[in-house]
Design an enzyme around this catalytic site. Sequence first.
Site, short mmCIF file in Angstrom:
data_model
loop_
_atom_site.label_atom_id
_atom_site.label_comp_id
_atom_site.label_asym_id
_atom_site.label_seq_id
_atom_site.Cartn_x
_atom_site.Cartn_y
_atom_site.Cartn_z
N GLU A 239 38.35 39.53 48.01
CA GLU A 239 37.99 38.22 48.56
C GLU A 239 39.20 37.55 49.22
O GLU A 239 40.33 37.76 48.82
CB GLU A 239 37.46 37.32 47.44
CG GLU A 239 36.13 37.83 46.90
CD GLU A 239 35.52 36.93 45.83
OE1 GLU A 239 34.30 36.96 45.68
OE2 GLU A 239 36.26 36.21 45.13
N CYS B 213 44.28 32.09 52.16
CA CYS B 213 44.67 32.69 50.89
C CYS B 213 44.24 34.15 50.86
O CYS B 213 43.05 34.45 50.91
CB CYS B 213 44.00 31.87 49.77
SG CYS B 213 44.32 32.48 48.13
N CYS C 171 43.28 43.15 39.51
CA CYS C 171 44.69 42.98 39.14
C CYS C 171 44.92 43.76 37.86
O CYS C 171 44.08 43.74 36.96
CB CYS C 171 45.02 41.50 38.93
SG CYS C 171 46.78 41.19 38.62
N CYS D 98 46.17 38.09 32.65
CA CYS D 98 46.40 36.71 32.25
C CYS D 98 45.06 36.16 31.73
O CYS D 98 44.02 36.38 32.34
CB CYS D 98 46.90 35.90 33.43
SG CYS D 98 48.39 36.62 34.17
N CYS E 200 42.52 33.97 33.86
CA CYS E 200 42.24 34.38 35.24
C CYS E 200 41.08 35.36 35.33
O CYS E 200 41.06 36.38 34.66
CB CYS E 200 43.50 35.01 35.84
SG CYS E 200 43.24 35.68 37.50
N GLY F 55 45.07 39.81 42.81
CA GLY F 55 46.14 40.80 42.69
C GLY F 55 47.53 40.22 42.54
O GLY F 55 47.77 39.04 42.80
N SER G 27 52.96 34.14 45.78
CA SER G 27 52.86 33.71 44.40
C SER G 27 52.91 34.92 43.48
O SER G 27 52.19 35.90 43.68
CB SER G 27 51.53 32.96 44.19
OG SER G 27 51.31 32.70 42.81
N SER H 89 54.03 31.65 38.95
CA SER H 89 53.00 31.24 38.00
C SER H 89 53.66 31.12 36.64
O SER H 89 53.88 32.12 35.96
CB SER H 89 51.88 32.29 37.95
OG SER H 89 51.19 32.29 39.16
N HIS I 205 53.06 28.36 33.92
CA HIS I 205 51.95 28.09 33.00
C HIS I 205 52.31 27.82 31.54
O HIS I 205 51.44 27.47 30.74
CB HIS I 205 50.89 29.20 33.05
CG HIS I 205 50.38 29.49 34.42
ND1 HIS I 205 50.17 28.52 35.36
CD2 HIS I 205 50.04 30.66 35.01
CE1 HIS I 205 49.72 29.08 36.48
NE2 HIS I 205 49.63 30.38 36.30
N ASN J 170 40.30 26.27 36.48
CA ASN J 170 38.98 26.51 37.05
C ASN J 170 38.20 27.46 36.17
O ASN J 170 38.57 28.62 36.04
CB ASN J 170 39.11 27.13 38.45
CG ASN J 170 39.70 26.14 39.44
OD1 ASN J 170 39.21 25.03 39.55
ND2 ASN J 170 40.76 26.53 40.12
N CYS K 261 41.29 28.74 42.81
CA CYS K 261 42.34 29.58 42.24
C CYS K 261 41.90 30.27 40.97
O CYS K 261 41.38 29.65 40.06
CB CYS K 261 43.52 28.68 41.86
SG CYS K 261 44.84 28.83 43.01
N1 SAH Z 1 48.92 37.24 40.86
C1 SAH Z 1 49.61 36.17 41.47
C2 SAH Z 1 48.86 35.50 42.59
C3 SAH Z 1 47.38 35.27 42.43
S1 SAH Z 1 46.80 34.02 41.32
C4 SAH Z 1 50.00 35.14 40.42
O1 SAH Z 1 49.53 35.22 39.31
O2 SAH Z 1 50.79 34.27 40.76
C5 SAH Z 1 47.08 32.44 42.12
C6 SAH Z 1 47.30 31.31 41.10
O3 SAH Z 1 46.08 30.96 40.42
C7 SAH Z 1 48.28 31.69 40.01
O4 SAH Z 1 49.16 30.63 39.76
C8 SAH Z 1 47.35 31.91 38.84
O5 SAH Z 1 48.04 31.83 37.63
C9 SAH Z 1 46.35 30.81 39.03
N2 SAH Z 1 45.11 30.95 38.25
C10 SAH Z 1 44.59 32.08 37.74
N3 SAH Z 1 43.43 31.82 37.10
C11 SAH Z 1 43.21 30.49 37.21
C12 SAH Z 1 42.16 29.61 36.79
N4 SAH Z 1 41.09 30.09 36.16
N5 SAH Z 1 42.25 28.31 37.09
C13 SAH Z 1 43.31 27.85 37.80
N6 SAH Z 1 44.32 28.62 38.24
C14 SAH Z 1 44.29 29.92 37.95
FE1 SF4 Z 2 46.76 38.93 38.09
FE2 SF4 Z 2 47.74 36.58 38.95
FE3 SF4 Z 2 45.34 36.73 37.75
FE4 SF4 Z 2 47.54 37.09 36.32
S1 SF4 Z 2 46.93 35.21 37.37
S2 SF4 Z 2 45.68 38.36 36.21
S3 SF4 Z 2 48.84 38.16 37.78
S4 SF4 Z 2 45.88 37.64 39.69
#
Ligand code: SAH
Ligand code: SF4
Length: 378
Positions: free
Chosen positions: A94, A107, A114, A118, A121, A169, A201, A223, A225, A300, A343
């Site tokens: 996507e 984006c 991935c 996390c 995510c 990813g 990112s 990221s 967190h 989210n 995100c």
């Molecule tokens: N893998 C990379 C880039 C993709 S994620 C990374 O982790 O940085 C883009 C951003 O969205 C990251 O900061 C990630 O931690 C955040 N993210 C992931 N799941 C989320 C969620 N459910 N709600 C809000 N942000 C989230």
């Molecule tokens: Fe992968 Fe980024 Fe999601 Fe973590 S937050 S699972 S590194 S896409």
Amino acid sequence: MMDNRTDLIGLSRAELTAEMAAMGEKSFRVKQLWHWIYYRGETDFAAMTTLSKEFRRKLAGLHRVGRPAVSEHQVSRDRSMKWLLRFEDGKEAESVFLPEEDRGAFCMSSQVGCTLTCRFCHTGTQTLVRNLSAAEMVGQLMVARDVIGEWPSPPDGRMLSNVVLMGMGEPLFNYDQVAKALHIIMDGEGIAVSKRRITLSTSGVVPMIRRCGAELGVNLAISLHAATDELRSRLMPINKKYPIAELMRACREYPGAHNARRITFEYVMLKGVNDSPADARELVRVVRGLPAKFNLIPFNPWPGSEFECSAPPVMKRFSGILNDAGYSAPIRVTRGADIMAACGQLKSASERQRKSRYLARLEAGIEDDHEAFPPNAN
Ligand code: SAH
Ligand code: SF4
């Protein structure tokens, strides 16, 4: 029908030069083709009228200028858009466009799924994973520019003005292809998005942050967190390999990390998990001495997620503590939530559907497994 012609999208200038040499063509052809493909967005050789008819005919026999197939294109109530793109092997990823008044961020995804997991995510729950090629990444942007109608590449006043690698990813686990794609996107004679308008990112792949800084020089977003290793390792398993102190060292060494080009620290707001005033104060301590800004992302939710988003006053208080310490810390406006484009919500629809079909069959007591789940089991 399979198209066996070589796709010119995604070839580096050096590869395109070799391709032309193999056809017995001179190197100035590369400049001409690059202009048609990446400055004008042309996909039909016949329309490339500055090239001789004979050359166009030869090109069309051996090459094509492709685009990923669009499986789905959704437009949110807030005008953000999401594409589900299907690549040649049928795998899907996507991408999202977030327009603002006079600009907008695109984006991009760097992988299908991935490999990291996390906990907050949705992409991290996808079992089907592969790297995207440079062609597939550049292809995402080409599709968006086609839809927005932004050809030829406007010198300024663009709607698609910024590129963020924040889709599906971990870009630094696919460094070579990401770097190749970004070199194509940054090339001044084509798409020409400058490195100052590109943000990568990462979850914190420390050795690759160094390479990214030295070779690409794009903006860096981390990221983060969590402010302690204990919590971060629980939320983001990669922290066990590259803990916070090492990550901060890599950030400190990132080139151009001065006040004009601060590093963005993304921080997803998880109710009762990482959102207390003590967490905020600890965060200030962690980034001390770094040219930093924060991006507070309201969590989210996605189907089956185990967290809740912090309440608005809690996020405000958190943001206020960071502000008082001298850091910019806006609470990101969630966009595209109605089309699951926000995100961390991206996950290919094919996998979602496959899973739900599988669950439906299980509930109906049907045990044949010719459509096994997890999907990568077959
Ligand atoms: N893998 C990379 C880039 C993709 S994620 C990374 O982790 O940085 C883009 C951003 O969205 C990251 O900061 C990630 O931690 C955040 N993210 C992931 N799941 C989320 C969620 N459910 N709600 C809000 N942000 C989230
Ligand atoms: Fe992968 Fe980024 Fe999601 Fe973590 S937050 S699972 S590194 S896409």
